[in-house]
Motif scaffolding. Structure first.
Motif, PDB file in Angstrom:
ATOM      1  N   GLY B 959       0.723  -1.003   0.239  1.00  0.00           N
ATOM      2  CA  GLY B 959      -0.109   0.340   0.065  1.00  0.00           C
ATOM      3  C   GLY B 959       0.582   1.575  -0.226  1.00  0.00           C
ATOM      4  N   ARG B 960       1.947   1.198  -0.642  1.00  0.00           N
ATOM      5  CA  ARG B 960       2.528   2.788  -0.384  1.00  0.00           C
ATOM      6  C   ARG B 960       2.975   2.561  -2.169  1.00  0.00           C
ATOM      7  NH1 ARG B 960       6.095  -0.934   3.333  1.00  0.00           N
ATOM      8  NH2 ARG B 960       6.150  -2.259   1.932  1.00  0.00           N
ATOM      9  N   TRP B 961       2.916   4.118  -1.663  1.00  0.00           N
ATOM     10  CA  TRP B 961       2.961   4.589  -3.481  1.00  0.00           C
ATOM     11  C   TRP B 961       4.434   5.198  -4.080  1.00  0.00           C
ATOM     12  CZ3 TRP B 961      -0.876   4.818  -6.991  1.00  0.00           C
ATOM     13  CH2 TRP B 961      -2.368   4.543  -6.313  1.00  0.00           C
ATOM     14  N   PHE B 962       4.348   5.285  -5.016  1.00  0.00           N
ATOM     15  CA  PHE B 962       5.694   5.770  -5.505  1.00  0.00           C
ATOM     16  C   PHE B 962       4.647   6.791  -6.499  1.00  0.00           C
ATOM     17  CE2 PHE B 962       7.836   6.263  -9.337  1.00  0.00           C
ATOM     18  CZ  PHE B 962       9.476   6.496  -9.310  1.00  0.00           C
ATOM     19  N   ARG B 963       5.743   7.737  -6.624  1.00  0.00           N
ATOM     20  CA  ARG B 963       4.605   9.025  -7.394  1.00  0.00           C
ATOM     21  C   ARG B 963       5.838  10.297  -8.026  1.00  0.00           C
ATOM     22  NH1 ARG B 963       1.174  10.208  -3.355  1.00  0.00           N
ATOM     23  NH2 ARG B 963      -1.262   9.464  -4.303  1.00  0.00           N
ATOM     24  N   ILE B 964       5.747  10.188  -9.814  1.00  0.00           N
ATOM     25  CA  ILE B 964       6.708  11.305  -9.801  1.00  0.00           C
ATOM     26  C   ILE B 964       5.593  12.018 -10.405  1.00  0.00           C
ATOM     27  CG2 ILE B 964       7.975  12.276 -11.972  1.00  0.00           C
ATOM     28  CD1 ILE B 964       8.859   8.842 -12.346  1.00  0.00           C
ATOM     29  N   VAL B 965       5.573  13.488  -9.903  1.00  0.00           N
ATOM     30  CA  VAL B 965       4.894  14.555  -9.631  1.00  0.00           C
ATOM     31  C   VAL B 965       5.854  15.960 -10.442  1.00  0.00           C
ATOM     32  CG1 VAL B 965       2.980  13.746  -8.823  1.00  0.00           C
ATOM     33  CG2 VAL B 965       4.603  14.745  -7.687  1.00  0.00           C
ATOM     34  N   CYS B 966       4.907  16.425 -11.421  1.00  0.00           N
ATOM     35  CA  CYS B 966       5.596  17.737 -11.872  1.00  0.00           C
ATOM     36  C   CYS B 966       4.756  19.014 -10.495  1.00  0.00           C
ATOM     37  CB  CYS B 966       4.590  18.271 -12.999  1.00  0.00           C
ATOM     38  SG  CYS B 966       5.632  20.290 -12.798  1.00  0.00           S
ATOM     39  N   VAL B 967       5.394  19.488  -8.991  1.00  0.00           N
ATOM     40  CA  VAL B 967       5.117  20.057  -8.369  1.00  0.00           C
ATOM     41  C   VAL B 967       5.339  21.696  -9.092  1.00  0.00           C
ATOM     42  CG1 VAL B 967       6.510  21.514  -6.024  1.00  0.00           C
ATOM     43  CG2 VAL B 967       7.119  19.105  -6.653  1.00  0.00           C
ATOM     44  N   ARG B 968       5.892  22.009 -10.400  1.00  0.00           N
ATOM     45  CA  ARG B 968       5.807  23.877 -10.310  1.00  0.00           C
ATOM     46  C   ARG B 968       6.022  23.834 -12.023  1.00  0.00           C
ATOM     47  NH1 ARG B 968       2.435  27.454  -7.565  1.00  0.00           N
ATOM     48  NH2 ARG B 968       3.156  29.256  -8.023  1.00  0.00           N
ATOM     49  N   ALA B 969       5.235  24.110 -12.832  1.00  0.00           N
ATOM     50  CA  ALA B 969       5.813  24.700 -13.802  1.00  0.00           C
ATOM     51  C   ALA B 969       6.371  25.523 -13.643  1.00  0.00           C
ATOM     52  CB  ALA B 969       4.969  23.650 -15.207  1.00  0.00           C
ATOM     53  N   MET B 970       7.205  26.299 -14.232  1.00  0.00           N
ATOM     54  CA  MET B 970       7.486  28.160 -14.334  1.00  0.00           C
ATOM     55  C   MET B 970       7.818  28.415 -15.393  1.00  0.00           C
ATOM     56  SD  MET B 970       7.924  27.968 -10.872  1.00  0.00           S
ATOM     57  CE  MET B 970       8.961  29.446 -10.149  1.00  0.00           C
ATOM     58  N   ARG B 971       7.779  29.336 -15.160  1.00  0.00           N
ATOM     59  CA  ARG B 971       7.863  30.653 -16.895  1.00  0.00           C
ATOM     60  C   ARG B 971       9.432  30.706 -17.040  1.00  0.00           C
ATOM     61  NH1 ARG B 971       4.305  30.784 -21.081  1.00  0.00           N
ATOM     62  NH2 ARG B 971       5.339  33.198 -20.946  1.00  0.00           N
ATOM     63  N   GLY B 972      10.475  31.263 -16.069  1.00  0.00           N
ATOM     64  CA  GLY B 972      11.780  31.496 -16.774  1.00  0.00           C
ATOM     65  C   GLY B 972      11.959  32.337 -16.119  1.00  0.00           C
TER      66      GLY B 972
END
Lengths: 65, 1139
Positions: B959-972
């Motif tokens: 029941g442990r989760w593995f995730r790859i998430v985009c925390v923030r998309a930045m404009r530069g």
């Protein structure tokens, strides 16, 4: 026997190559220019040699007039 | 048994001894014992042989048996003496056993370093320091300060000061926890020793050694090396590239500090690199430099070790070739010249090298001159490489550029159109490394010439062998060339004087050649040029016959079906390589092939096609050529190419059918024309005619490689394990000896009526189990014990990471920076794909591009070509830029405020555009060609990375989760090279790794304020390269800036570890590289002050960094932590400190 066969093959290769080479010199402008340069004693004007200006230039330094 | 069999047994026993020691790697000080054993057993063998002769035992089997033990011992001793220069033991040190007389005898001719080895640990701790004197050496110089050489070529030295200075070492702490074999290297050098000073109660036993003054013990790690002085001699023909020259120098004396002492050096060479802008480049980038005595002054660095498990190990490679350090020569104003060529006293010019080698190299230069005059570029570069071994001159030669019907659209095509690269992809680059093939062609040519001149073999044999030796010298005397020269010489000798055939020559020549090469340098046993050369000749000798016998049975219908099968496989390889690599289709194809062979073996019905349609009747010897090609593929290319290079040049199996006969013509005509050209006047004309004919053949060869490189894939493959290789070669051995083995096995029930059948079943089951077990070792590896693995790979000034989920899904983050200028470096080919292949991770689920900066983007297309993920995730709105073909619109989308940026930003925007959309200058597939509609015409999904995007998630059995998430998309931001980028997080069981992408300090404050506490917290922080654009800031300004930006970020994230992906920034950022390095140092120092030294990692120093995520948290370790940090503890720095 093997050596004789090899010699025969080399002979045929050389004959074909001389014919093919002569035809190439006759029709390929760079080779024609190279022959002219060699004949006139100015090898440095050969288009073939000029195309090799950047390829191992130190060899040219020693040998070109 | 013939007498040659005794020689063969001796050679193979010697090889076995070397192989044994290569596996066991015992301490080098056992070498003298083994030498003694070899001599004693050798004498014993001679005595036993003489005794046997007197008693009438004349069998050569008896002689061979007697020779095995000494040969084995000799092989073992040679190997051990070669891999480490043994240190010399001076005395045994105990509390009471060392007499003053023994110490007074310890005087050395030159400064000497010491090593103390624990033989018996002490009962209680104590410490000691060595005391004595130091008298250094210094060269005698002329008025200009240039070191002088005597007329005989000896460096003139003097002792300074006249009486030794007092010297003492630092304290050495010895504790009872030490084990036998532990040792201390004493940093301070001595030229004489007296009894040591001991504090505490000394107990135990210790051996005092003199450290061998070998080059391996002198060089310093990269980046830590200070300039050192070297007096030495150029001992090899310079390697001349069109953008640099590399000299091989044997140092005789070495100085660590300007005006400091000089050390004599015993053994080992260094390589010295010069670029064309060096003042002495034209003097040293020529053959005449061979033999020069030189005084050098530059940093001396060790070669780096492999930067990840399974990667290429330059240090090991160069050590095998006796090169233990490198120097890069650059002159700085006000500093000593980096190189001076020294002329001996009384001479008018520098010394030359060995006369025979000088003669050979001079001949080569004259032949090269003829090639330059008779063959246009680039064919001349190709011809120079294959006839004279000048492959360095071909390195940056572009191909003819002839359009091909394939148009460069093949899946794994990933390089520019350089001849060198295309030959690799086409599987014909073996012709560029002069090898057995070349030597055999030259031998055949000379035999033909001498026969045409009607010379008997007995008369020409010595001349022919001399010609082969000259050829070996001018082509660099590589192991493969030496092997072939030895074997061909043996063949010529046996043909001329013993009237023996080719087969007996091969059987004798292979072990004799291996013995000679390995006796000279035992380290060559695992060098690719040695193993591939011997692999090729053994495959030809042993496998061609069985392959031919198998194929020779094909006639009529069987041959037709075989041709259809072969054609279908070829079409699938060219047209659908990815499909072919799937297990099911591949197994089906192999089973179909085997089934067809078995069927036609038993096929007795009358053939529809005439029996004269038979394999045996193929014209021009094609039947043997094809069988030989199959043999080489089975015996060498398939297993060894995967082992050494992680790649299969599939095209080679096809192209070599034409390339090998063709290269025979090219080399023979090239050699004949360049030799004829040496004859005055008429020779030049004849050479031009032959050169003109050869122009066709050379052009055709280059074009053929070009077409093949575009038509065939050049895939990365999994590296086989040692067990799989052993089983594979055991299967090959069964194939070679199939008839006698089959007869033996079939006879078992008759020979052993009780258990013969059981034996047969046991053999069949054992064979099957071994095959299955070998196959099972080829599964993807678990590199770390933790369920989730993150690997940050060292790709210089760029980013590239691999993430593996608990269920084995693989994700790539970024592709590194591809340097396309001279000396092309593609990190995807050099690091990422070999890393994946070494772990057998060739199937990737998704790629993530965290920003469009070239150091993240440019290697991506190569990765996509080879790994074919289902999707590529890209930050928005930059992903939208890909849909824009117009460059200005693309630039505005990618860099919203580009008008405020400087020239470097515009340059990288152009570079990114070219990688995204393609250009003629960059002959690589554009990113858009991989992506499906609406962006391109490919088949990979392009997906937008916006704030909150989940790239992948899975739940494990607990029941442990593995995730790859985009925390923030930045404009530069403007003012930096940064366009839009994504901040990513990888999470498993509550443990988190945060990838900050291209975040600059100006963004950090906003990120901390807007992201939210739960999105900020992380155990590991993968840092951005805070490069700061073109600004030249002072240290205090940068630190103040960090206090306001990075400081709050660290407080919010609270990471346990921080990781930098860094390397030489110059190829990426250009002229601002110094400020980028300075800024990096300041940021790194800032983090180390707050987190501790061992909590901050950097790929530039630590190399491959791996992060394991488990329920216990995050564990971070580096390749350097595992002892792969390049330099040993005995480096120039240490010695300098000692002086």
């Amino acid at each position: 026997m093997q050596a004789v066969k090899g010699a025969k093959a080399l002979w045929i290769l050389m004959v074909i190559s001389f014919v093919l080479g002569a035809l190439t010199i006759a029709f390929h402008p760079a080779y024609r220019g190279a022959l002219t340069a060699l004949w006139s004693g100015t090898p440095e004007t050969s288009p073939i040699l000029q195309s090799n200006a950047e390829y191992y230039p130190h060899v040219a330094e020693e040998t070109l007039p | 048994m013939k007498s040659s069999h005794a020689v063969i047994s001796f050679c193979y026993a010697f090889l076995t001894g070397i192989a044994l020691m290569h596996g066991l790697r015992p301490e080098a000080h056992w070498a003298p014992v083994l030498y003694l054993l070899a001599v004693l057993t050798g004498l014993g063998a001679v005595a036993a042989w003489l005794y046997g002769r007197r008693k009438g035992h004349r069998s050569t089997a008896y002689t061979a048996f007697l020779l095995v033990v000494p040969a084995l011992a000799l092989g073992m001793a040679r190997y051990m003496a070669s891999y480490r220069q043994p240190d010399r033991r001076l005395l045994m040190l105990t509390a009471d056993a060392v007499q003053a007389s023994e110490w007074s005898a310890l005087r050395f001719d030159a400064p000497t370093r010491l090593k103390l080895v624990v033989i018996e640990p002490p009962r209680e701790p104590f410490r000691l320091r060595f005391v004595g004197g130091l008298q250094a050496l210094a060269p005698v110089t002329d008025d200009a300060g240039t070191p002088r050489l005597s007329e005989r070529g000896q460096w003139l030295m003097r002792r300074v000061p006249e009486q030794p200075l007092k010297q003492q070492s630092e304290w050495t702490e010895v504790s009872p926890s030490m084990k036998k074999g532990d040792y201390f290297t004493i940093k301070q050098p001595f030229s004489e020793l007296t009894a040591p000073v001991v504090e505490g109660r000394m107990s135990g036993r210790y051996a005092l050694y003199r450290v061998a003054p070998h080059m391996a013990n002198f060089a310093a790690a990269r980046g830590r090396a200070a300039p050192v002085g070297v007096l030495g001699r150029v001992v090899r023909d310079p390697k001349i590239f069109d953008y640099k020259t590399i000299l091989t120098v044997t140092p005789h004396l070495l100085q660590f500090r300007t005006d400091g002492a000089w050390y004599p050096v015993e053994g080992g060479n260094i390589s010295v690199t010069l670029k064309p802008d060096h003042a002495l480049y034209s003097k040293l980038s020529r053959t005449e430099a061979y033999g020069y005595d030189v005084a050098l002054h530059a940093p001396l660095e060790t070669y780096r070790r492999s930067s990840f498990e399974g990667g290429f190990d330059p240090a090991s490679f160069y050590t095998k070739h006796n090169i233990h350090g490198s120097m890069y020569l650059r002159d700085f104003e006000g500093d000593a010249p980096s190189v001076r060529v020294i002329t001996p006293d009384g001479a008018s010019e520098p010394r030359k090298g060995h006369a025979f080698i000088e003669f050979s190299l001079n001949l080569r230069d004259r032949m090269l001159k003829v090639i330059r005059e008779t063959m246009p570029y680039p064919q001349s570069a190709f011809l120079g490489a294959v006839t004279l071994g000048l492959r360095y001159g071909l390195r940056n030669t572009r191909t003819l550029g002839t359009p091909t019907p394939f148009g460069g659209g093949v899946e794994t095509k990933d390089s520019d159109d350089y001849i060198f690269e295309e030959f690799k992809e086409a599987g014909v680059n073996h012709v560029l490394a002069v090898s057995g093939l070349h030597v055999t062609i030259i031998t055949i040519m000379f035999v033909g010439l001498f026969t045409l001149l009607r010379m008997p073999a007995r008369a020409y044999a010595p001349f022919l062998i001399l010609a082969l030796v000259v050829f070996a010298v001018i082509t660099g005397a590589r192991p493969s060339t030496l092997r072939a020269v030895i074997m061909n010489s043996l063949f010529v000798l046996s043909m001329a004087y013993l009237d023996r055939g080719l087969k007996s020559s091969i059987l004798l020549g292979v072990p004799v050649a291996a013995f000679i090469i390995l006796f000279h340098n035992p380290q060559m046993i695992t060098d690719p040029s040695f193993t591939l050369s011997f692999g090729a000749i053994l495959s030809l000798a042993l496998l061609t016959g069985p392959c031919y016998n198998l194929l020779a049975g094909l006639r009529g219908d069987a041959l037709a079906v075989f041709l259809v099968y072969y054609g279908s496989v070829t079409a699938l390889v060219v047209g659908a390589w990815r499909w072919m690599t799937q297990p099911a289709p591949l197994t089906a194809l192999i089973l179909a092939g085997v089934g067809l062979l078995v069927y036609f073996k038993r096929y007795k019905k009358r053939s529809l096609l005439p029996e004269s349609f038979a394999y045996r009747r193929l014209p021009l010897g094609l039947d043997y050529l094809f069988a030989a090609q199959v043999a080489i593929q089975i015996g060498m290319m398939l297993p060894l190419s995967a082992l050494y290079f992680n790649r299969w040049p599939i095209a080679g199996a096809y192209v070599n059918m034409i390339a090998i006969p063709l290269i025979g013509i090219v080399i023979q005509l090239g050699m004949l024309s360049s030799l004829l050209g040496l004859v005055p006047w008429i020779g030049g004309i004849l050479a031009l005619v032959l050169g003109a004919a050869n122009w066709w053949f050379a052009s055709f060869f280059v074009w053929l490689a070009h077409v093949a490189a575009e038509a065939f894939p050049y895939p990365f493959v999994s590296r086989p394990t040692a067990f799989a290789l052993i089983v594979y070669y055991a299967a090959c051995a069964v194939f070679i000896g199939w008839k006698p083995i089959r007869q033996m096995v079939m006879a078992w029930p008759v020979k052993y009526p009780r258990y013969g059948r059981t034996l047969q079943w046991a053999a069949a089951i054992t064979g099957s189990v071994l095959l299955v077990a070998a196959g099972s070792t080829l599964r993807p590896k678990h590199v770390l014990p933790e369920p989730t693995e993150i690997h940050i790979l060292p790709v210089g000034f760029g980013s590239a990471s691999v993430v593996r989920s608990p269920s084995g899904k693989l994700f790539l983050f970024d592709g590194g920076y591809v340097q396309r200028e001279r000396g092309r470096i593609n990190p995807a080919e050099r690091t990422l794909l070999p890393f994946l292949a070494a772990n057998r991770w060739l199937s990737v689920d998704a790629a993530v591009l965290t920003s469009f900066t070239p150091e993240r983007l440019s290697g991506l297309t190569t990765l996509l070509a080879h790994t074919r993920p289902d999707a590529v995730w890209m930050p928005e709105p930059a992903g939208h830029a890909l849909t824009l073909k117009d460059y200005d619109a693309f630039r505005r989308e990618l860099l919203p405020r580009v008008e405020q940026f400087g020239a470097s930003e515009n340059a990288w925007a152009r570079e990114v555009y070219e990688y995204a959309h393609g250009s003629e200058d960059r002959a690589v597939r554009p990113l858009t060609s991989f992506l499906g509609p609406p962006v391109g015409s490919g088949d990979i999904d392009g997906r937008p990375l916006s704030t909150g995007s989940v790239v992948y998630e899975e739940e494990d059995a607990s029941g442990r989760w593995f995730r790859i998430v985009c925390v923030r998309a930045m404009r530069g931001r403007s003012g930096s090279r940064t366009g839009p980028y994504a901040v990513l997080a990888v999470e498993y069981a509550g443990t988190r790794v945060l990838f900050l992408g291209d975040m600059q300090t100006a963004d950090m404050e906003a990120f901390v304020k807007t992201a939210g506490a739960d999105k900020l917290r992380a155990d590991v922080l993968v840092m951005p390269r805070l490069e700061g654009g073109d600004r030249e800031d002072n240290r205090r300004h940068i630190e103040a800036e960090l206090e306001l930006s990075l400081g709050p970020l660290l407080k919010a994230v609270k990471p346990a570890y921080a990781i930098f992906e860094f390397g030489n920034p110059r190829p990426v950022v250009g002229s601002t590289y110094r400020s980028v390095i300075q800024r990096m140092d300041i940021v790194s120092h800032y983090l180390k002050q707050r987190m501790g030294n061992r909590r901050v990692f950097n790929t530039d120093v630590d190399q491959w960094i791996f992060i394991g995520l488990s329920t216990q948290g995050a564990r971070v370790q580096s390749w350097a932590d595992r002892g792969h940090n390049g330099a040993g503890d005995e480096s120039a720095d240490d010695v300098e400190r000692g002086l």
